[in-house]
Write an enzyme that holds these catalytic residues in place. Structure first.
Site, PDB file in Angstrom:
ATOM      1  N   HIS A 144      -3.982 111.427   7.516  1.00  0.00           N
ATOM      2  CA  HIS A 144      -4.966 111.740   8.887  1.00  0.00           C
ATOM      3  C   HIS A 144      -5.595 110.610   8.853  1.00  0.00           C
ATOM      4  CE1 HIS A 144      -8.830 112.509   7.446  1.00  0.00           C
ATOM      5  NE2 HIS A 144      -8.208 113.077   6.398  1.00  0.00           N
ATOM      6  N   CYS A 145      -6.081 110.385  10.408  1.00  0.00           N
ATOM      7  CA  CYS A 145      -7.083 109.573  10.636  1.00  0.00           C
ATOM      8  C   CYS A 145      -8.197 110.293  11.759  1.00  0.00           C
ATOM      9  CB  CYS A 145      -6.724 108.130  11.271  1.00  0.00           C
ATOM     10  SG  CYS A 145      -5.553 108.190  12.461  1.00  0.00           S
TER      11      CYS A 145
END
Length: 207
Positions: A144-145
């Site tokens: 994820h970011c």
């Protein structure tokens, strides 16, 4: 298509234009993908989920998905990377190994920022190794970011190229069929550079 990455303005304009055209070609693949809406998370490859920040911070969702590893590509520890200006800290996700200890999740953080000038390719191999480790152990990894569109997607694409020997086009299509993603132009150029290195290595092996 062979991708090339030109980094100096002293190169002929024709070559610089060609690099831009190659990035535009990848963008047409991104725009033609199957998923039209942005979702919180999607399993884009068996055992690999790309998500946004909220998913990465939800114990309930992580448990329900069976996540065993988390790769945060927007880690807040900018002290590890002096190339990052502090004004970009708004794009960081503030998690750590201790954040996931109660879930017995293994964590790895990469302090990247979603700007075209950032050299994300310096993290391609270490991210690919961490993802590969999770899958080899029969685990399930969340990458994820902040939004799950650019940084995280780029590193999953790089994993598919490095560990699964896909071309940049094949890797982008694989992810894009399952999730709306849109890496910035700088990241796309770095993926092109990786693709060209792989093509060159295969040519040397052949001969």
């Amino acid at each position: 298509m062979t991708c090339k990455y030109y980094v100096t303005s002293r190169l002929p304009w024709r070559e610089i234009s060609q690099a831009s055209l190659q990035v535009e070609h990848l963008k047409t693949i991104l725009e033609a993908g199957a998923i039209r809406r942005h979702e919180a998370y999607n399993e884009v490859y068996p055992g690999i989920v790309i998500s946004d920040e909220a998913t990465a911070m939800s114990s309930y969702v992580l448990r329900s998905l069976g996540i065993t590893h988390v790769l945060n590509t927007a880690a807040h520890d900018y002290g590890l990377d002096p190339a990052i200006d502090q004004r970009y800290s708004y794009g960081a996700v503030r998690t750590s190994q201790s954040f996931y200890n109660h879930l017995s999740i293994k964590y790895f953080g990469i302090p990247a920022v979603d700007i075209v000038s950032y050299n994300l390719s310096r993290h391609f191999n270490e991210a690919a190794e961490f993802i590969d480790e999770a899958l080899r152990k029969g685990g399930k990894i969340l990458v994820h970011c902040q939004m799950g569109i650019s940084r995280s997607a780029t590193l999953v694409i790089a994993f598919l190229m490095i560990k699964k020997q896909l071309s940049v086009e094949e890797a982008i299509k694989t992810v894009r069929m399952k999730r709306f993603i849109y890496p910035n132009d700088g990241f796309l150029r770095q993926l092109c550079q990786l693709d060209e290195r792989h093509r060159s290595a295969r040519r040397r092996t052949r001969y």
